[in-house]
Write an enzyme that holds these catalytic residues in place. Structure first.
Site: not given
Ligand code: NAD
Length: 486
Positions: A178, A288, A390
């Protein structure tokens, strides 16, 4: 208008409902594509295809055949390099040099590295004594976990998605991906690659859509998904963990961060400024592992702040395909609202704005993009929201420190624990601090230097589990013990 469909059972398919959503360019808000929006029926179809594939042709491949296919995937990505670069630029708006030198090559590497890991891993065996003196042989079988749900973010879409899909397939699983609703293009393109190299249908599936009450939630709640690997925000991870609890499904989480960069007075000054500049502002701060808290030893403080200001003010805004561009927009207007909210909050909390703090003046053709200025603050207490939370934008707060003990405590005083960077010539001190700082990765005199064979993940609220090298095998396979009485 271009339409991006789901990729299910080896074929591109639209949604039964006919529903679509728009993908708009972060650069100028123009319409990039219309995306088929998946719901329960598309998730059902994708999970069913993935389950069938587990016991079909894919499940019968020898390890060597599977590894050869993954090398084929990597080579096909490289052959279609320009297509992937173009797709990722259209999705993210980030400069082409970032795509060409980091994000797309890493996508191809993710397939090769894990093919090598699985080919070379040894399984344990024991000669077990028995009372009759004949003994028993205990050995371990490593078997795929099954269907893996892969839920991805938007900030480095292809790199982060393949970082999961590569090891999952290397271990013999099948996947339903997804992608983020903000960045669906490269996941769709990878379907063409899978078909071109002959990966059996149903092994790689993609369902587009949103999170709550949409494809993300339906996928993570589906009982036919055996394990979930998720990269995204910590609060989303909490929701997914609850969904995974039903049916006792395993999770691997890579979550948010509020990473510290620590610069000692003995650091190579130019290298430290360059490294901190990149860690704060690469990908417009949407990394991240990026830095949002900078601690500089007091004798160097003023000089360092001025040098970082000069670098932040030298970025070249522009279209991603323009070679002169060094700095892109944020991913969306929604994310820009969040980041600008923090910019305003910093001022309300009494920050000194060293540079930036708002929206840059852009030429008319780019004025509708999601641009923000690289921003540096000083003068805030550690309790300020922009120092604790963050933001995931191109910004940092810089604070002076006086001792190793003080800065170690400052670095640790946060709910996140993803990464840190230490800039110093004193390697004994660097080793001491690396052991004391509660994060998954510590870089010394470097940033974003990754060896894919090493353990990757976050401490505290930055994640659960480790992936990378053999550590990925712990999540993507199960160990089965066989005990043979001799
Ligand atoms: P997000 O959590 O908003 O979304 C990530 C994914 O989850 C998307 O595909 C979204 O559609 C899906 N999603 C959202 N709600 C959901 C639910 N209830 N059930 C299932 N899926 C759901 O994150 P984002 O804004 O896309 O990405 C940014 C975040 O990702 C930041 O917090 C960043 O630090 C983190 N990040 C972490 C790493 C790491 O390696 N630790 C790497 C990249 C990004």
């Amino acid at each position: 208008m271009r339409v991006i469909d789901h990729f299910i059972d080896g074929e591109y398919t639209s949604s039964l409902s006919g529903r679509q959503f728009e993908k708009r360019s972060p650069v100028d808000n123009s319409l990039v594509a219309r995306i088929s929006e998946g719901g329960q029926p598309e998730v059902e179809a994708a999970v069913a295809a993935a389950r069938r594939a587990l016991t079909g042709e894919w499940g019968r491949l020898t390890l060597d055949q599977r590894v050869d296919l993954l090398y084929g995937v990597a080579n096909e990505i490289t052959r279609r390099f320009d297509d992937f670069v173009a797709a990722e630029m259209a999705d993210t708006g980030q400069p082409q040099h970032v795509m060409k030198h980091a994000f797309i090559p890493r996508g191809a590497a993710n397939f090769k590295v894990f093919a090598d890991v699985i080919r070379n891993v040894a399984n344990e065996s024991f000669q077990t004594p028995t009372p009759d003196g004949r003994g028993a042989l205990n050995y371990t079988l490593r078997v795929p976990k099954g269907v893996i749900g892969v839920v991805c973010p938007w900030n480095a879409p292809f790199l982060l998605m393949t970082w999961k899909v590569g090891p999952a397939l290397a271990c013999g699983n099948t996947v339903v991906v997804k992608p983020s609703e903000e960045t669906p293009l490269t996941a769709a393109l990878l379907g063409e690659v899978m078909n071109a190299v002959g990966v059996p249908r149903g092994v790689y599936n993609v369902v587009n859509g949103f999170g709550p009450d949409s494809a993300g939630a339906f996928l993570t709640a589906h009982p036919g998904v055996d394990a979930i690997t998720f990269t995204g925000e910590t609060r989303t991870g909490e929701v997914i963990m609850q969904a995974a609890a039903k049916g006792m499904r395993d999770v691997s989480f890579e979550l948010g961060g509020k990473n510290a960069a620590i610069v000692f007075a003995d650091a190579d000054f130019d290298a430290a400024v360059d490294g901190v500049f990149r860690s704060c502002f690469l990908n417009s701060g949407q990394v991240c592992l990026g830095t949002e808290r900078v601690y500089v030893e007091r004798p160097l403080f003023e000089r360092f702040v001025q040098a970082l200001k000069v670098r932040a003010e030298s970025v070249k805004y522009g279209r991603p395909e323009d070679h002169a561009t060094t700095y892109g927009p944020l991913i969306s207007h929604e994310h820009r609202r969040k980041v600008l909210g923090y910019y305003q909050r910093a001022v309300e909390e009494g920050a000194t704005v060293v540079t930036g703090g708002g929206v840059p003046d852009m030429p008319a053709d780019l004025a509708d993009g999601a641009w923000v200025q690289p921003t540096i603050w000083t003068g805030l207490p550690e309790t300020a929201a922009v120092v604790r939370e963050e933001i995931f934008g191109p910004c940092c707060h810089i604070r002076p420190f006086d001792s190793e003990a003080e800065v170690t405590a400052l670095a640790n005083d946060n709910e996140y624990g993803l990464s840190t960077t230490i800039w110093t010539q004193d390697l004994a001190r660097a080793h001491r601090m690396a052991a004391a700082i509660q994060v998954g990765i510590t870089w010394v005199n470097a940033w974003f230097l990754r060896d894919l064979r090493t353990a990757f993940g976050g401490s505290k609220q930055s994640g659960i589990g480790r992936e990378g090298g053999v550590h990925s095998l712990e999540f993507y396979t199960e160990l089965r013990n066989v005990c043979v009485k001799l």
